[in-house]
Design a protein around this motif. Structure first.
Motif, PDB file in Angstrom:
ATOM      1  N   ASN A 129      -0.752  -3.761  -5.800  1.00 43.05           N
ATOM      2  CA  ASN A 129       0.384  -3.805  -6.725  1.00 43.05           C
ATOM      3  C   ASN A 129       1.224  -5.067  -6.546  1.00 43.05           C
ATOM      4  O   ASN A 129       2.100  -5.352  -7.371  1.00 43.05           O
ATOM      5  CB  ASN A 129       1.292  -2.588  -6.525  1.00 43.05           C
ATOM      6  N   PHE A 130       0.958  -5.829  -5.472  1.00 37.75           N
ATOM      7  CA  PHE A 130       1.778  -7.001  -5.175  1.00 37.75           C
ATOM      8  C   PHE A 130       1.081  -8.272  -5.646  1.00 37.75           C
ATOM      9  O   PHE A 130      -0.133  -8.416  -5.521  1.00 37.75           O
ATOM     10  CB  PHE A 130       2.065  -7.077  -3.677  1.00 37.75           C
ATOM     11  N   LYS A 131       1.862  -9.191  -6.191  1.00 38.70           N
ATOM     12  CA  LYS A 131       1.334 -10.434  -6.754  1.00 38.70           C
ATOM     13  C   LYS A 131       1.442 -11.616  -5.788  1.00 38.70           C
ATOM     14  O   LYS A 131       0.795 -12.635  -5.996  1.00 38.70           O
ATOM     15  CB  LYS A 131       2.097 -10.780  -8.046  1.00 38.70           C
ATOM     16  N   THR A 132       2.254 -11.497  -4.757  1.00 40.26           N
ATOM     17  CA  THR A 132       2.471 -12.589  -3.807  1.00 40.26           C
ATOM     18  C   THR A 132       1.742 -12.290  -2.498  1.00 40.26           C
ATOM     19  O   THR A 132       0.931 -11.367  -2.415  1.00 40.26           O
ATOM     20  CB  THR A 132       3.976 -12.764  -3.533  1.00 40.26           C
ATOM     21  N   ASP A 133       2.088 -13.026  -1.455  1.00 44.95           N
ATOM     22  CA  ASP A 133       1.471 -12.814  -0.139  1.00 44.95           C
ATOM     23  C   ASP A 133       1.838 -11.468   0.469  1.00 44.95           C
ATOM     24  O   ASP A 133       1.302 -11.115   1.527  1.00 44.95           O
ATOM     25  CB  ASP A 133       1.868 -13.934   0.819  1.00 44.95           C
ATOM     26  N   LEU A 134       2.747 -10.721  -0.155  1.00 45.57           N
ATOM     27  CA  LEU A 134       3.041  -9.369   0.319  1.00 45.57           C
ATOM     28  C   LEU A 134       1.785  -8.509   0.308  1.00 45.57           C
ATOM     29  O   LEU A 134       1.662  -7.562   1.085  1.00 45.57           O
ATOM     30  CB  LEU A 134       4.130  -8.722  -0.536  1.00 45.57           C
ATOM     31  N   LYS A 135       0.851  -8.834  -0.582  1.00 47.98           N
ATOM     32  CA  LYS A 135      -0.431  -8.118  -0.602  1.00 47.98           C
ATOM     33  C   LYS A 135      -1.120  -8.236   0.752  1.00 47.98           C
ATOM     34  O   LYS A 135      -1.655  -7.243   1.285  1.00 47.98           O
ATOM     35  CB  LYS A 135      -1.328  -8.691  -1.706  1.00 47.98           C
ATOM     36  N   HIS A 136      -1.092  -9.432   1.333  1.00 50.45           N
ATOM     37  CA  HIS A 136      -1.717  -9.640   2.640  1.00 50.45           C
ATOM     38  C   HIS A 136      -0.877  -9.026   3.760  1.00 50.45           C
ATOM     39  O   HIS A 136      -1.415  -8.495   4.728  1.00 50.45           O
ATOM     40  CB  HIS A 136      -1.917 -11.131   2.896  1.00 50.45           C
ATOM     41  N   VAL A 137       0.440  -9.118   3.629  1.00 48.90           N
ATOM     42  CA  VAL A 137       1.325  -8.549   4.653  1.00 48.90           C
ATOM     43  C   VAL A 137       1.071  -7.052   4.800  1.00 48.90           C
ATOM     44  O   VAL A 137       0.855  -6.543   5.905  1.00 48.90           O
ATOM     45  CB  VAL A 137       2.805  -8.808   4.305  1.00 48.90           C
ATOM     46  N   PHE A 138       1.074  -6.326   3.688  1.00 46.53           N
ATOM     47  CA  PHE A 138       0.875  -4.877   3.750  1.00 46.53           C
ATOM     48  C   PHE A 138      -0.569  -4.522   4.127  1.00 46.53           C
ATOM     49  O   PHE A 138      -0.800  -3.545   4.848  1.00 46.53           O
ATOM     50  CB  PHE A 138       1.246  -4.224   2.423  1.00 46.53           C
ATOM     51  N   SER A 139      -1.527  -5.307   3.652  1.00 47.70           N
ATOM     52  CA  SER A 139      -2.930  -5.029   3.992  1.00 47.70           C
ATOM     53  C   SER A 139      -3.160  -5.172   5.488  1.00 47.70           C
ATOM     54  O   SER A 139      -3.770  -4.301   6.129  1.00 47.70           O
ATOM     55  CB  SER A 139      -3.865  -5.967   3.225  1.00 47.70           C
ATOM     56  N   LEU A 140      -2.679  -6.262   6.078  1.00 49.36           N
ATOM     57  CA  LEU A 140      -2.890  -6.501   7.504  1.00 49.36           C
ATOM     58  C   LEU A 140      -2.049  -5.578   8.371  1.00 49.36           C
ATOM     59  O   LEU A 140      -2.487  -5.154   9.441  1.00 49.36           O
ATOM     60  CB  LEU A 140      -2.601  -7.963   7.830  1.00 49.36           C
ATOM     61  N   LEU A 141      -0.845  -5.235   7.920  1.00 49.75           N
ATOM     62  CA  LEU A 141      -0.045  -4.262   8.666  1.00 49.75           C
ATOM     63  C   LEU A 141      -0.746  -2.919   8.725  1.00 49.75           C
ATOM     64  O   LEU A 141      -0.683  -2.207   9.725  1.00 49.75           O
ATOM     65  CB  LEU A 141       1.334  -4.098   8.011  1.00 49.75           C
ATOM     66  N   SER A 194       1.906   2.273   4.797  1.00 49.27           N
ATOM     67  CA  SER A 194       1.176   3.512   4.530  1.00 49.27           C
ATOM     68  C   SER A 194       1.518   4.156   3.187  1.00 49.27           C
ATOM     69  O   SER A 194       0.832   5.088   2.776  1.00 49.27           O
ATOM     70  CB  SER A 194       1.449   4.529   5.650  1.00 49.27           C
ATOM     71  N   ASN A 195       2.575   3.690   2.513  1.00 46.19           N
ATOM     72  CA  ASN A 195       2.921   4.352   1.252  1.00 46.19           C
ATOM     73  C   ASN A 195       2.954   3.404   0.055  1.00 46.19           C
ATOM     74  O   ASN A 195       3.561   3.708  -0.970  1.00 46.19           O
ATOM     75  CB  ASN A 195       4.256   5.108   1.368  1.00 46.19           C
ATOM     76  N   VAL A 196       2.294   2.239   0.188  1.00 46.11           N
ATOM     77  CA  VAL A 196       2.191   1.321  -0.954  1.00 46.11           C
ATOM     78  C   VAL A 196       0.736   0.945  -1.175  1.00 46.11           C
ATOM     79  O   VAL A 196      -0.102   1.055  -0.277  1.00 46.11           O
ATOM     80  CB  VAL A 196       3.025   0.040  -0.729  1.00 46.11           C
ATOM     81  N   ASP A 197       0.444   0.489  -2.388  1.00 45.74           N
ATOM     82  CA  ASP A 197      -0.872  -0.036  -2.716  1.00 45.74           C
ATOM     83  C   ASP A 197      -0.782  -1.561  -2.700  1.00 45.74           C
ATOM     84  O   ASP A 197      -0.100  -2.150  -3.546  1.00 45.74           O
ATOM     85  CB  ASP A 197      -1.291   0.439  -4.105  1.00 45.74           C
ATOM     86  N   PHE A 203       8.271  -0.039  -8.368  1.00 42.53           N
ATOM     87  CA  PHE A 203       7.872  -0.041  -9.785  1.00 42.53           C
ATOM     88  C   PHE A 203       6.364  -0.117  -9.979  1.00 42.53           C
ATOM     89  O   PHE A 203       5.891  -0.396 -11.075  1.00 42.53           O
ATOM     90  CB  PHE A 203       8.578  -1.189 -10.514  1.00 42.53           C
ATOM     91  N   GLN A 204       5.602   0.119  -8.909  1.00 38.67           N
ATOM     92  CA  GLN A 204       4.138   0.218  -8.971  1.00 38.67           C
ATOM     93  C   GLN A 204       3.468  -0.980  -9.639  1.00 38.67           C
ATOM     94  O   GLN A 204       2.486  -0.842 -10.364  1.00 38.67           O
ATOM     95  CB  GLN A 204       3.734   1.502  -9.713  1.00 38.67           C
ATOM     96  N   GLY A 205       4.003  -2.157  -9.400  1.00 35.48           N
ATOM     97  CA  GLY A 205       3.394  -3.372  -9.935  1.00 35.48           C
ATOM     98  C   GLY A 205       3.970  -3.845 -11.251  1.00 35.48           C
ATOM     99  O   GLY A 205       3.694  -4.978 -11.679  1.00 35.48           O
ATOM    100  N   LYS A 206       4.749  -3.038 -11.922  1.00 36.47           N
ATOM    101  CA  LYS A 206       5.385  -3.449 -13.171  1.00 36.47           C
ATOM    102  C   LYS A 206       6.416  -4.526 -12.870  1.00 36.47           C
ATOM    103  O   LYS A 206       7.221  -4.393 -11.953  1.00 36.47           O
ATOM    104  CB  LYS A 206       6.054  -2.251 -13.846  1.00 36.47           C
ATOM    105  N   GLN A 207       6.403  -5.592 -13.642  1.00 41.44           N
ATOM    106  CA  GLN A 207       7.267  -6.735 -13.377  1.00 41.44           C
ATOM    107  C   GLN A 207       8.665  -6.509 -13.950  1.00 41.44           C
ATOM    108  O   GLN A 207       9.055  -7.090 -14.968  1.00 41.44           O
ATOM    109  CB  GLN A 207       6.639  -8.015 -13.930  1.00 41.44           C
ATOM    110  N   VAL A 208       9.425  -5.678 -13.258  1.00 36.56           N
ATOM    111  CA  VAL A 208      10.774  -5.329 -13.697  1.00 36.56           C
ATOM    112  C   VAL A 208      11.775  -6.419 -13.323  1.00 36.56           C
ATOM    113  O   VAL A 208      12.613  -6.828 -14.132  1.00 36.56           O
ATOM    114  CB  VAL A 208      11.211  -3.977 -13.085  1.00 36.56           C
TER     115      VAL A 208
END
Length: 288
Positions: free
Chosen positions: A191-203, A185-188, A28-33
């Motif tokens: 767009n994440f509000k939790t620690d997933l931002k760090h998980v995807f960034s470091l991956l 490789s296919n997410v921004d 949902f590209q960051g939209k809080q659905v």
């Protein structure tokens, strides 16, 4: 999921805020659905029993990695995550079966309720087990790929089919099933509000030890104290076994991760991503 890496991911996603953020930030590209406070646990096991043409009873069981029910104002939806550390060449069929079993389970539940209440209005409803106005809850499944190699598997059922040239005209009539593949490789990450931002960034920079160290050092406040589940998840996903657990945890289940994560980043820099990938594959093979 069976090995330590997969268990760490499961523990991380068991937190409602992380689970909902995975869907909100990717699909949902960051939209809080999906709201974390509206999530309810569902059993990971799906089981169906039926009788074949010979009268023999057949039972089918499948196990979801993580599955939740999200309540809305008037109905609900089902969201599930299947984690993969390596390419799975049958993933569209595997997930299609999981989803189909969930829908079949919903039909069975409705049918059993109607039979108890005897509220069928005609033979058509009785034979189908459903009333005309009955509706099923939608099921959405994510394939969360946290490997560092490129995903080489099919992205939809069509990719797996070998349709003879003379039967090409039948393709529009074959129901397709698309994979909701989510990977670094296919997410921004923003767009994440939790620690997933760090998980995807470091991956996304798993082969760049200097980049990981720089990323961690630029965020001392964020990495100073984060949940242990996040640390354990990152430790497992970065493909390094020479790590040092933090000696102390505070009462909130948090650890000071800056030094520990920088050590992981340094290991990645020294050993190289190829050695890390080989190590991860050995661990997976051993767990199997």
């Amino acid at each position: 999921m069976s090995n330590e890496k997969d268990l760490a991911v499961t523990k991380f996603l068991e937190r409602p805020e992380n689970f909902s953020d995975l869907f909100n930030g990717s699909l949902f590209q960051g939209k809080q659905v999906i709201k974390a406070d509206r999530l309810e646990n569902l059993p990971g096991e799906s089981a169906l029993s039926f009788t074949d043409k010979k009268g023999k009873k057949v039972s089918v069981r499948r196990y979801r990695d993580v599955i939740r029910k999200a309540s809305g104002d008037t109905a609900y939806a089902v969201f599930a995550v299947e984690g993969q550390g390596e390419t799975h060449y049958a993933m569209p069929v595997r997930e299609m079966l999981y989803d189909a079993m969930n829908y079949a389970g919903q039909v069975k539940e409705l049918s059993e309720r109607h039979r108890r209440e005897r509220d069928y209005r005609d033979s058509a409803e009785f034979l189908s087990g459903l009333l005309r106005e009955d509706r099923l809850a939608p099921v959405v499944t994510i394939c969360f790929y946290y490997g560092t190699d490129r995903w080489e598997g099919p992205l939809e059922l069509y990719d797996m089919l070998d349709i003879p040239e003379e039967y090409e005209d039948m393709k529009p009539f074959i129901v397709n099933y698309k994979l909701n593949l989510v990977q670094a490789s296919n997410v921004d990450p923003e767009n994440f509000k939790t620690d997933l931002k760090h998980v995807f960034s470091l991956l996304g920079m798993a082969s760049d030890g200097d980049g990981m160290k720089r990323y961690i050092r630029e965020r001392p406040e964020e990495f100073g104290h984060i949940p242990y589940e996040t640390y354990d998840c990152l430790r497992e996903l970065l493909h390094v076994d020479k790590w040092r657990k933090a000696d102390q945890e505070n009462g909130k289940g948090e650890v000071d991760m800056c030094k520990a994560l920088e050590e992981i980043a340094e290991m990645a820099k020294q050993e190289g991503v190829q050695q890390g990938i080989l190590l991860a594959k050995k661990v997976i093979r051993y767990a199997q």
